[in-house]
Design an enzyme around this catalytic site. Structure first.
Site, PDB file in Angstrom:
ATOM      1  N   GLU A  10       0.862  -1.192   0.000  1.00 16.84           N
ATOM      2  CA  GLU A  10       0.000   0.000   0.000  1.00 16.84           C
ATOM      3  C   GLU A  10       0.887   1.226   0.000  1.00 16.84           C
ATOM      4  OE1 GLU A  10      -3.625   0.294   1.198  1.00 16.84           O
ATOM      5  OE2 GLU A  10      -3.717  -1.480   2.453  1.00 16.84           O
ATOM      6  N   CYS A  57      -1.873   9.077   4.585  1.00 15.47           N
ATOM      7  CA  CYS A  57      -1.944   8.674   3.178  1.00 15.47           C
ATOM      8  C   CYS A  57      -3.279   9.091   2.583  1.00 15.47           C
ATOM      9  CB  CYS A  57      -1.756   7.171   3.052  1.00 15.47           C
ATOM     10  SG  CYS A  57      -2.906   6.248   4.083  1.00 15.47           S
TER      11      CYS A  57
HETATM   12  P1  NAD Z   1       8.938   4.877   3.165  1.00 15.45           P
HETATM   13  O1  NAD Z   1       8.610   4.156   1.918  1.00 15.45           O
HETATM   14  O2  NAD Z   1      10.106   5.772   3.157  1.00 15.45           O
HETATM   15  O3  NAD Z   1       9.195   3.838   4.350  1.00 15.45           O
HETATM   16  C1  NAD Z   1       8.225   2.892   4.732  1.00 15.45           C
HETATM   17  C2  NAD Z   1       8.932   1.704   5.348  1.00 15.45           C
HETATM   18  O4  NAD Z   1       9.637   0.997   4.317  1.00 15.45           O
HETATM   19  C3  NAD Z   1       9.976   2.076   6.384  1.00 15.45           C
HETATM   20  O5  NAD Z   1       9.961   1.128   7.410  1.00 15.45           O
HETATM   21  C4  NAD Z   1      11.283   2.000   5.591  1.00 15.45           C
HETATM   22  O6  NAD Z   1      12.411   1.759   6.392  1.00 15.45           O
HETATM   23  C5  NAD Z   1      11.001   0.826   4.679  1.00 15.45           C
HETATM   24  N1  NAD Z   1      11.745   0.780   3.414  1.00 15.45           N
HETATM   25  C6  NAD Z   1      12.264   1.805   2.698  1.00 15.45           C
HETATM   26  N2  NAD Z   1      12.862   1.326   1.583  1.00 15.45           N
HETATM   27  C7  NAD Z   1      12.711  -0.021   1.594  1.00 15.45           C
HETATM   28  C8  NAD Z   1      13.090  -1.096   0.712  1.00 15.45           C
HETATM   29  N3  NAD Z   1      13.782  -0.867  -0.414  1.00 15.45           N
HETATM   30  N4  NAD Z   1      12.757  -2.342   1.037  1.00 15.45           N
HETATM   31  C9  NAD Z   1      12.040  -2.622   2.172  1.00 15.45           C
HETATM   32  N5  NAD Z   1      11.682  -1.643   3.050  1.00 15.45           N
HETATM   33  C10 NAD Z   1      11.989  -0.374   2.751  1.00 15.45           C
HETATM   34  O7  NAD Z   1       7.623   5.651   3.627  1.00 15.45           O
HETATM   35  P2  NAD Z   1       7.443   6.611   4.898  1.00 15.45           P
HETATM   36  O8  NAD Z   1       8.028   7.939   4.595  1.00 15.45           O
HETATM   37  O9  NAD Z   1       7.837   5.916   6.126  1.00 15.45           O
HETATM   38  O10 NAD Z   1       5.850   6.735   4.952  1.00 15.45           O
HETATM   39  C11 NAD Z   1       5.116   7.707   4.267  1.00 15.45           C
HETATM   40  C12 NAD Z   1       4.474   7.108   3.034  1.00 15.45           C
HETATM   41  O11 NAD Z   1       3.628   6.019   3.405  1.00 15.45           O
HETATM   42  C13 NAD Z   1       3.577   8.091   2.328  1.00 15.45           C
HETATM   43  O12 NAD Z   1       3.777   7.972   0.949  1.00 15.45           O
HETATM   44  C14 NAD Z   1       2.173   7.618   2.702  1.00 15.45           C
HETATM   45  O13 NAD Z   1       1.176   7.979   1.772  1.00 15.45           O
HETATM   46  C15 NAD Z   1       2.383   6.146   2.755  1.00 15.45           C
HETATM   47  N6  NAD Z   1       1.332   5.487   3.500  1.00 15.45           N
HETATM   48  C16 NAD Z   1       0.413   4.785   2.810  1.00 15.45           C
HETATM   49  C17 NAD Z   1      -0.632   4.187   3.473  1.00 15.45           C
HETATM   50  C18 NAD Z   1      -1.694   3.434   2.710  1.00 15.45           C
HETATM   51  O14 NAD Z   1      -2.516   2.804   3.338  1.00 15.45           O
HETATM   52  N7  NAD Z   1      -1.728   3.482   1.395  1.00 15.45           N
HETATM   53  C19 NAD Z   1      -0.716   4.296   4.871  1.00 15.45           C
HETATM   54  C20 NAD Z   1       0.257   5.006   5.550  1.00 15.45           C
HETATM   55  C21 NAD Z   1       1.289   5.609   4.854  1.00 15.45           C
END
Ligand code: NAD
Length: 510
Positions: free
Chosen positions: A232, A266
């Site tokens: 997501e 989000c």
């Molecule tokens: P992010 O993608 O930077 O990080 C999310 C998680 O993924 C963190 O734990 C990070 O360490 C990990 N991560 C980063 N790169 C990775 C990789 N290559 N492989 C595996 N894990 C990896 O996102 P963020 O800044 O923490 O969160 C904000 C984003 O999340 C926004 O875009 C928001 O819209 C989205 N979000 C979406 C939903 C939804 O339901 N669609 C809900 C909450 C947040």
């Protein structure tokens, strides 16, 4: 294994890692989880729920420690934290208990004529070890919808919280870890590289929530590994404000659903497509209200918490700057306060070329795009690369419902926005680059369980068994005729079936 054991060192509240250690931590966590998971899966849903409910009650009692942690790690004010992070765990466990309870193994009735003396059932089998990779914006409540169903369906989990909120998310996991067998709940801390290690550590399924950039990598890697994933990603939700809306209520609703969590949701509203005939009055009323809102760090009696981290603040500042440079009009806000506080900001006369309309801002900023009719708004929303949510604000609910049908999004609401993200019974999903992962509801459960079909045959033989010969051909022809309504053909069936049974008995006689 509790969080401290997987922790790879902290500095300034951000978990740091060294790649080799992270790899080991992820693998160790999966090994620990795999050993104990069958025992956990051997319990009933009700038994698992008792353990999780005990943990959730303790979370409610320990709420003050969580509110401190969330404030320390991401700046969220305690009143907001109480509602968005602390209040929900027990309700979540109770709701998921019902959803998971209904999705357990069940018998399937088979047509006794087509399938004589056969019984079948579908067993729902937990995947095993589920990896959960989480963002920082709702470091506790954002985990209900993955951690709770994963555990209630009988899986063990390896949670990788965001590097920005490691202790808040670990607080949640640790409460569960205390109530379940050792090794069912594991936490591995670190940044994206550690997340990537978790994906490759031998997990059986992966739930990722986060940005488009990272989510795509996770989805591709899971596909290569042949494990299911629910991914997501980001959103850029819009509201369509129709000329016939209840202005006061619309201003209230859009204020809340844009600025809740300092806009770092989000499914927060980031763009409002406003019908020109009401735009002046809407912008004026919204501006008046927003200029009274209090922001920034410090006292808890403020409405808009500071931004969660420096990176997020820099994105917000860049988007506002870009919009102003391209001709947007600043109605209110547009500047930092102290710390990472940012004033709630309204930008009028925005256009599709601006980042604040095209890209996820994730901050307390609303872009107003004036439109001459609903078609223009629907076209713009459907052209966006994101497809999480959209809302329509109008007194004419029937008209709004017709408009909803045209929106290419996963969650559509009328006169409200995004609250369904916290409702376990309703799917939270997206279209386009937001991804096709499904959170919440029974529709999400295939991430946590796979169906196993079990069929038992108690019939002495089957007419279509080998050998193939004239008796089988005649039977097949009669079956075709019976389907086409040829009564004469159907009448021959009992005789042909007896002939076939005799033929089979003779053929296989020793
Ligand atoms: P992010 O993608 O930077 O990080 C999310 C998680 O993924 C963190 O734990 C990070 O360490 C990990 N991560 C980063 N790169 C990775 C990789 N290559 N492989 C595996 N894990 C990896 O996102 P963020 O800044 O923490 O969160 C904000 C984003 O999340 C926004 O875009 C928001 O819209 C989205 N979000 C979406 C939903 C939804 O339901 N669609 C809900 C909450 C947040």
């Amino acid at each position: 294994m509790l969080s401290e054991k997987g922790m790879i060192g902290m500095g300034n509240g951000v978990a740091r890692h060294d790649t080799k250690t992270a790899e080991n931590a992820a693998r160790r966590a999966v090994e620990a989880a795999r050993i104990v998971q069958p025992e956990w899966a051997g319990r009933t849903v009700a038994e698992r729920a008792v353990a999780l409910e005990r943990a959730a009650k303790r979370m409610l009692r320990d709420r003050q420690s969580l509110l401190h942690l969330v404030k320390e790690e991401m700046g969220k004010h305690e009143v907001e934290g109480l509602f968005t992070e602390a209040l929900g765990p027990l309700d979540a466990v109770k709701a998921w208990k019902k959803i998971v309870g209904k999705a357990q193994s069940r018998r399937v009735l088979l047509n006794p004529i087509a399938f004589p003396k056969k019984h079948a059932r579908i067993a729902m089998v937990p995947r095993g070890v589920v990896g959960i990779i989480a963002p920082w914006n709702f470091p506790v409540s954002g985990l209900y919808r993955s951690v709770v169903p994963a555990l209630l369906t009988g899986n063990a989990i390896v949670l990788k919280p965001s590097e920005y909120t490691p202790r808040s998310s670990a607080w949640f996991a640790d409460h569960f870890a205390r109530e379940v067998p050792h090794g069912v709940v594991n936490v591995v801390q670190g940044d994206g590289a550690v997340g990537a290690q978790v994906v490759e550590s031998g997990i059986d399924a992966c739930v990722f929530t986060g940005s488009i950039n990272a989510g795509k990598k996770v989805r591709v890697k899971c596909a290569e590994l042949g494990i299911p994933s629910s991914v997501e990603m980001g959103g850029k939700d819009a509201a369509i404000v129709l000329g016939d809306c209840d202005l006061e209520r619309t201003v209230m609703g859009i204020t809340h659903w844009t600025l809740a969590n300092a806009g770092q949701s989000c499914g927060g509203i980031e763009v409002a497509y406003v019908e020109e005939r009401i735009a002046d009055r809407f912008v004026e009323a919204l501006g008046r209200a927003w200029s009274k809102l209090r922001t920034g760090p410090g006292d808890d009696d403020v409405e808009v918490s500071p931004l969660g981290n420096d990176h997020q603040l820099s994105v917000v500042e860049a988007h506002v700057k870009d919009a102003l440079a391209k001709g947007a009009k600043l109605v209110t806000g547009g500047k930092k306060t102290s710390g990472r506080g940012y004033m709630p900001t309204i930008l009028d006369n925005c256009t599709a070329e601006m980042d604040v309309v095209r890209e996820e801002t994730f901050g307390p900023v609303l872009a107003i795009v004036r439109v001459w009719g609903t078609e223009q708004a629907v076209r713009a929303i459907n052209a966006s690369k994101y497809g999480l949510g959209a809302s329509i604000w109008s007194k004419d609910v029937a008209r709004a419902e017709r408009l909803v049908d045209k929106l290419d999004v996963g969650v559509a609401t009328i006169n409200t926005h995004q609250f369904t993200g916290a409702v376990p019974q309703l799917p939270w999903s997206g279209t386009k680059q937001t991804g096709f992962g499904v959170a919440n509801s029974e529709l999400s459960l295939l991430t946590y369980m796979h169906p196993k079909t079990i069929a038992i045959d108690e019939a002495p033989s089957e007419p279509f068994f080998m050998p193939f010969d004239r008796t089988l051909r005649d039977l097949g022809e009669a079956l075709v005729k019976a389907q086409l309504g040829d009564l004469l053909g159907a009448a021959k069936l009992p005789l042909l079936l007896r002939r076939r049974a005799k033929r089979l008995r003779e053929f296989f006689k020793g």
